[in-house]
Motif scaffolding. Structure first.
Motif, PDB file in Angstrom:
ATOM      1  N   THR A 316       0.853  -1.180   0.000  1.00  0.00           N
ATOM      2  CA  THR A 316       0.000   0.000   0.000  1.00  0.00           C
ATOM      3  C   THR A 316       0.895   1.238   0.000  1.00  0.00           C
ATOM      4  O   THR A 316       2.119   1.135   0.080  1.00  0.00           O
ATOM      5  CB  THR A 316      -0.921   0.030   1.234  1.00  0.00           C
ATOM      6  N   ASP A 317       0.278   2.411  -0.070  1.00  0.00           N
ATOM      7  CA  ASP A 317       1.050   3.652  -0.103  1.00  0.00           C
ATOM      8  C   ASP A 317       1.832   3.883   1.185  1.00  0.00           C
ATOM      9  O   ASP A 317       2.887   4.519   1.169  1.00  0.00           O
ATOM     10  CB  ASP A 317       0.126   4.847  -0.357  1.00  0.00           C
ATOM     11  N   ASN A 318       1.306   3.368   2.318  1.00  0.00           N
ATOM     12  CA  ASN A 318       1.977   3.669   3.598  1.00  0.00           C
ATOM     13  C   ASN A 318       2.560   2.442   4.305  1.00  0.00           C
ATOM     14  O   ASN A 318       3.109   2.560   5.397  1.00  0.00           O
ATOM     15  CB  ASN A 318       1.016   4.411   4.547  1.00  0.00           C
ATOM     16  N   LYS A 346      13.104   5.238   2.726  1.00  0.00           N
ATOM     17  CA  LYS A 346      12.120   4.661   3.648  1.00  0.00           C
ATOM     18  C   LYS A 346      12.826   3.836   4.733  1.00  0.00           C
ATOM     19  O   LYS A 346      13.881   3.254   4.497  1.00  0.00           O
ATOM     20  CB  LYS A 346      11.141   3.749   2.887  1.00  0.00           C
ATOM     21  N   THR A 425       8.152   1.523   7.696  1.00  0.00           N
ATOM     22  CA  THR A 425       7.044   1.369   6.735  1.00  0.00           C
ATOM     23  C   THR A 425       7.316   0.256   5.721  1.00  0.00           C
ATOM     24  O   THR A 425       6.434  -0.121   4.967  1.00  0.00           O
ATOM     25  CB  THR A 425       6.805   2.690   5.969  1.00  0.00           C
ATOM     26  N   ASN A 450      -3.649  -1.787   7.469  1.00  0.00           N
ATOM     27  CA  ASN A 450      -3.150  -0.907   6.400  1.00  0.00           C
ATOM     28  C   ASN A 450      -4.036  -1.002   5.163  1.00  0.00           C
ATOM     29  O   ASN A 450      -3.587  -1.142   4.070  1.00  0.00           O
ATOM     30  CB  ASN A 450      -1.686  -1.260   6.075  1.00  0.00           C
TER      31      ASN A 450
END
Length: 450
Positions: A316-318, A346, A425, A450
């Motif tokens: 997912t994006d996060n 990240k 993340t 999430n």
């Protein structure tokens, strides 16, 4: 041995990834297949669904009656079984026909056009890409894979019997039972020193393998290895070379220079330079076999990967969760390179389960260096596989050599809690032991969040 005269095939260690591919093959060829394994798994469940009788307690009385017929039963075993295995001892004492997994592969493939993939890393992904490319080119092949290929949800690709694709396994010199027409060597890093003693013996065995190639056959080698052959590499002067690499929408787009031409704008969706190298050698072997450029380009773009080889579980994006089978320092380095290339900047949490006491002992400093590259590390106890504990060889010892600020030794029971406490993340699970059984629990918990 004439495999056609065999009616029953009994596997000691049927749940192993290589063993189960052979079991599927014999089921497809009309044999009665049964076997023993230590524990139930997704693999044994899938074999039971095919009609294979499997039990999990090592006792002669559990062997199906049909497989006690010495005249038409073949026993196949994996070197991973313990020396004191009761059923295996029974078969030996009573003079059954007993062959190692590698010997069976040798028998099955000797009358085929055989493409073999050797190397200390990259065998499973490379052979899976190669099998998929040949399948997409409608080659009449059987591919025996050391992992579950996502395109087929299987470790066996069946499309005929004239051509075979196999992993040429250096563990206990298994690959010396093969006689391939085309072969490649992807890497020769020191490993399996419990078998070889030192790296020079391992290199010697790869040189012995290179002599097993049939007359008029061809050997491909990663550029820089100390063996002669057709070379391949990334952005170099190899015979086959990847050039002009770009990343577009999370995929590689690149050209391939061959001895005869340049193939433009190929697409491959697996991250990591190591996977790009695997794709290149699979492409080179398929080209040498005679496949068409257009079919190969489509096949590369449609390859989905191998389970537990940089497999996205959550994306997912996060929050991203990736699972990988890496169990050697060089493989961990490859995972690290891939994740940093795809997710620059990240925070990355790596959860690692060492595999084998001997491998941990032999490469402890290299493991410490590889793992120290991640932002945060959770270390599980060593998975023993076929070995007994070794004094002083522990995950705590490995942890003490790591330079990370953010590192800790944990129990599997605390895993979900520790992941939750992290602010990373990007989460990775890494290792060849039973850490794979934890993947679904992690995926289920963090998919919801999430």
């Amino acid at each position: 041995m004439n495999l056609n005269s065999i009616h029953n095939v009994y596997f000691v260690g049927i749940g192993g990834i290589g063993m189960s591919a052979l079991a599927r093959y014999f089921v497809a060829n009309g044999k009665v297949v049964a076997g023993y394994d230590k524990t139930p798994s997704e693999i044994t469940d899938s074999l039971v669904a095919l009609g294979v009788e499997i039990h999990f307690e090592d006792a002669v009385e559990n062997i199906p009656q049909s497989c006690l017929n010495i005249e038409n039963t073949l026993v196949v075993y994996t070197p991973a079984i313990p020396k004191n295995h009761i059923e295996f001892e029974y078969f030996k004492t009573n003079n059954f026909q007993i062959l190692k997994r590698s010997q069976i592969l040798g028998l099955i493939t000797e009358n085929t056009f055989c493409l073999a993939v050797a190397g200390t890393h990259g065998k499973t992904t490379t052979s899976s890409i190669l099998g998929h490319l040949l399948y997409e080119c409608n080659v009449p092949l059987t591919a025996f894979l050391g992992g579950i290929c996502e395109n087929y949800n299987s470790n066996l690709i069946l499309n005929g019997t004239e051509v075979s694709v196999v992993e040429a396994d250096e563990f206990d010199r298994s690959f010396l039972t093969l006689s391939p027409n085309l072969a490649c060597i992807t890497s020769m890093d020191a490993d399996h020193l419990d078998i070889y003693g030192d790296a020079s013996e391992l290199i010697k065995s790869f040189k012995d393998f290179s002599k097993r190639i049939k007359p008029n056959g061809k050997l491909f080698v990663k550029n820089g290895l100390p063996i002669q052959g057709i070379t391949y590499g990334i952005e170099d002067d190899s015979d086959y070379s990847v050039q002009n690499i770009k990343i577009e929408n999370g995929s590689y787009v690149f050209d391939v220079k061959t001895p005869k031409t340049v193939l433009k704008n190929l697409q491959f969706n697996l991250p990591g330079r190591h996977n790009l190298s695997n794709a290149l050698i699979a492409l080179a072997m398929a080209l040498e076999y005679g496949c068409e450029h257009e079919d190969l380009a489509k096949g590369l773009a449609s390859f989905k990967g191998v389970k537990r080889r940089f497999t996205y579980q959550i994306k997912t994006d996060n929050f991203v969760y990736i699972d990988d089978y890496a169990h050697h320092p060089e493989e961990i380095n490859a995972v690290h390179q891939a994740v940093r290339e795809m997710y620059p900047g990240k925070k990355v949490l790596a959860i690692f389960q060492p595999h084998l006491f001997s491998r941990t002992r032999d490469f402890v400093d290299d493991f410490a260096k590889s793992l120290s590259k991640f932002d945060e590390v959770l270390l599980l106890d060593i998975y023993p596989a076929r070995e007994l504990p070794m004094e002083g060889v522990t995950s705590a010892w490995l942890l003490s050599k790591m330079t990370n600020e953010n590192k800790q030794l944990i129990n599997k029971s605390d895993l979900l809690q520790k992941i939750q406490e992290s602010d990373a993340t990007i989460v990775l699970t890494i290792g060849a032991g039973d850490i794979g059984e934890e993947v679904k629990h992690i995926k289920n918990k963090f998919s919801l969040e999430n």
